[in-house]
Scaffold this motif. Structure first.
Motif, PDB file in Angstrom:
ATOM      1  N   HIS A  65      -7.775  -0.146  -5.377  1.00  0.00           N
ATOM      2  CA  HIS A  65      -7.398   1.137  -4.843  1.00  0.00           C
ATOM      3  C   HIS A  65      -8.608   2.098  -4.997  1.00  0.00           C
ATOM      4  O   HIS A  65      -9.549   1.933  -5.494  1.00  0.00           O
ATOM      5  CB  HIS A  65      -6.254   1.681  -5.948  1.00  0.00           C
ATOM      6  CG  HIS A  65      -4.899   1.214  -5.935  1.00  0.00           C
ATOM      7  ND1 HIS A  65      -4.452   1.032  -4.623  1.00  0.00           N
ATOM      8  CD2 HIS A  65      -4.440   0.445  -6.624  1.00  0.00           C
ATOM      9  CE1 HIS A  65      -3.198   0.552  -4.915  1.00  0.00           C
ATOM     10  NE2 HIS A  65      -3.231  -0.039  -5.996  1.00  0.00           N
ATOM     11  N   CYS A  66      -8.523   3.211  -4.469  1.00  0.00           N
ATOM     12  CA  CYS A  66      -9.404   4.194  -4.373  1.00  0.00           C
ATOM     13  C   CYS A  66      -9.567   4.962  -5.767  1.00  0.00           C
ATOM     14  O   CYS A  66      -8.456   4.953  -6.420  1.00  0.00           O
ATOM     15  CB  CYS A  66      -9.148   5.243  -3.504  1.00  0.00           C
ATOM     16  SG  CYS A  66      -8.785   4.952  -1.745  1.00  0.00           S
ATOM     17  N   HIS A  77      -8.821   2.063   3.114  1.00  0.00           N
ATOM     18  CA  HIS A  77      -8.085   1.832   2.297  1.00  0.00           C
ATOM     19  C   HIS A  77      -6.730   2.654   2.257  1.00  0.00           C
ATOM     20  O   HIS A  77      -5.813   2.258   2.389  1.00  0.00           O
ATOM     21  CB  HIS A  77      -8.383   1.542   0.826  1.00  0.00           C
ATOM     22  CG  HIS A  77      -7.572   1.369  -0.212  1.00  0.00           C
ATOM     23  ND1 HIS A  77      -7.002   0.100  -0.541  1.00  0.00           N
ATOM     24  CD2 HIS A  77      -6.942   2.415  -1.029  1.00  0.00           C
ATOM     25  CE1 HIS A  77      -6.045   0.266  -1.316  1.00  0.00           C
ATOM     26  NE2 HIS A  77      -6.075   1.562  -1.964  1.00  0.00           N
ATOM     27  N   CYS A 132      -2.842   2.462   2.162  1.00  0.00           N
ATOM     28  CA  CYS A 132      -2.121   1.983   0.951  1.00  0.00           C
ATOM     29  C   CYS A 132      -1.136   3.371   0.617  1.00  0.00           C
ATOM     30  O   CYS A 132      -1.538   4.529   0.675  1.00  0.00           O
ATOM     31  CB  CYS A 132      -3.356   1.916  -0.239  1.00  0.00           C
ATOM     32  SG  CYS A 132      -2.532   1.936  -1.745  1.00  0.00           S
ATOM     33  N   CYS A 151      -2.026   5.045  -2.870  1.00  0.00           N
ATOM     34  CA  CYS A 151      -2.967   5.895  -2.830  1.00  0.00           C
ATOM     35  C   CYS A 151      -2.580   7.225  -1.957  1.00  0.00           C
ATOM     36  O   CYS A 151      -3.084   8.249  -2.163  1.00  0.00           O
ATOM     37  CB  CYS A 151      -4.264   5.252  -2.361  1.00  0.00           C
ATOM     38  SG  CYS A 151      -5.022   4.226  -3.326  1.00  0.00           S
TER      39      CYS A 151
HETATM   40 ZN   LIG Z   1      -4.392   2.236  -3.071  1.00  0.00          ZN
END
Ligand SMILES: [Zn+2]
Lengths: 247, 211
Positions: free
Chosen positions: A3-4, A25, A29, A32
């Protein structure tokens, strides 16, 4: 799936650009993305153009200060706050304190006489048509300034020091209300007003006045335009309407 | 090319001509002015007005256009600052920034008041039920603003300064680090924590989120 970072998601909420990896991403995602949306609600509430740091300065109408003074009971007055000229009784009493500098004692302001001039100017009102007089565009400009209105005045203009064949003159373009009586005069002042040099009578429009030979403009850089009553007193009335500092 | 900065006048006393005030004054610098303001020096209020009312009024005009609301916000800002001057401290930042912060509150208050009035007038309108919910988003943000400006006031430094630069001066975190001298990583973590704090406040006290 990586994840970020929380910090990157906060920056994304502020709409800062992300690295290609983080951006890719985030696009895919849901977790996120939801996090950015939640953080962004606060950003959108506050990072709003009308709440941004001030960039434009506008002069509020005088009634704004009047309301502040009324609500706070403060009797001080901002320097530029206009005092109505329609109450001459308010200037007939308090006795002036001694001038702080002996060298300017002779400049005791002539307050009551000034009131007649101010009232006359107020009656005429407005900015009269500009009358072109003796403009002399020749010579080289060696110093110049804009003349900015002092306080509530609507007088303004420009001043240029021109030099031709070693002789200097001051060209003053003055935009100012007509005076019912009295006249405008231009002066050069020291910045701390401990000395002043009278240069002569000026009118609305373009004027040229000679400068005294040998006068150091570094010592007397301030161009001052005053209103003088027709009373035969050659000293400064104390009523300046526009000023600028030569550079 | 400027007017005399200190507006030094020719004489040592005040002449109420309405054109120039003939006082020999050396204008205080901003720090000195802030101290005098906090100490209740009335002249400091007048000088602060002289110095910053233009920017605050400009800000209010940007929010409302010229008119009574902008004037009211400007005067309410100075009145609130004066009556609340005991709450000003060096930790509040420079005096003009503190005034701008108060001005933001006043602007948000006027929005909220307008929004309440709009709701009331709509509530008495017969067709209120038939209206689409197009205002809901705006309503939420108006309420959020008042709430979150209050939350910003609770932040200490440097968190508050950092988030204000991001929100109100539109600086990136890199620019904020450069401007403040605070390390980049610290700036980022402060931004993250502040945004979380604002989110929490909204979740607890904020206007209902639309599904
Ligand atoms: Zn993420």
């Amino acid at each position: 799936m990586q994840h970020c970072s929380p910090e990157q998601l906060a920056l994304a909420a502020l709409r800062e650009p992300l690295s290609a990896t983080d951006a890719a991403h985030l696009a895919d995602c849901a977790a996120c993305h939801a996090e950015v949306s939640a953080l962004r609600r606060g950003v959108d509430a506050l990072a709003f153009p009308a709440l941004a740091a001030p960039t434009t300065s506008l002069t509020p109408p005088p009634r704004v200060w009047d309301a502040i003074a009324a609500a706070t009971g403060v009797s001080a007055t901002p320097a530029s706050h206009p005092t109505p000229v329609s109450h001459p009784t308010s200037v007939s009493h308090p006795t002036p304190e001694p001038a702080p500098l002996a060298t300017v004692t002779r400049l005791q302001p002539r307050r009551n006489r000034w009131m007649a001039v101010a009232a006359a100017a107020a009656l005429v009102g407005g900015v009269a048509g500009v009358v072109a007089l003796t403009r002399d565009g020749s010579g080289q400009v060696v110093a110049a300034t804009t003349l900015d209105p002092l306080d509530a005045d609507d007088s303004s203009g420009t001043a240029e020091v021109r030099e031709r064949d070693g002789v200097r003159s001051l060209q003053v373009d003055l935009e100012a209300p007509s005076l019912g009586e009295g006249y405008y005069e231009v002066w050069l002042l020291r910045p701390d007003v401990t000395g002043l040099v009278p240069l002569g009578v000026v009118h609305q429009g373009a004027n040229v006045v000679p400068l005294p030979a040998g006068l150091d403009l570094g010592d007397y850089p301030v161009v001052d335009v005053s209103v003088e009553p027709l009373d035969g007193d050659p000293s400064h009335s104390g009523v300046s309407v526009a000023r600028g500092s030569l550079s | 090319m400027t007017a005399l900065e200190d507006r030094t006048d020719l004489y040592g006393h005040h002449v109420e001509t309405g054109r120039t005030s003939l006082r020999r004054v050396t204008e205080p610098d901003d720090d000195d002015l802030a101290r005098r303001f906090r100490d209740g020096d009335e002249q400091a209020l007048a000088v602060a007005y002289e110095r910053w009312s233009g920017q605050l009024y400009g800000m209010a005009v940007r929010a409302f256009g010229p008119g009574p609301d902008a004037e009211d916000v400007t005067q309410q800002t100075f009145i609130a600052a004066w009556t609340g001057r005991a709450g000003y401290s060096a930790g509040s930042g420079p005096l003009p920034a503190w005034l701008v912060g108060i001005c933001r509150h006043k602007i948000a208050d006027v929005w909220a008041k307008r929004d309440r009035q709009r709701r009331q007038s709509e509530a008495v309108a017969a067709d209120v039920a038939s209206r689409p919910g197009s205002h809901d988003d705006v309503d939420t943000r108006v309420a959020d603003r008042v709430l979150l400006l209050g939350e910003l006031d609770q932040l200490g430094q440097p968190q508050r300064g950092i988030i204000e630069l991001a929100f109100f001066e539109d600086l990136t975190h890199v620019q904020i680090a450069a401007r403040t001298g605070i390390p980049l990583g610290t700036v980022k973590s402060h931004i993250r924590r502040t945004l979380e704090r604002l989110r929490t406040r909204l979740e607890v006290d904020g206007a209902a989120l639309q599904p």
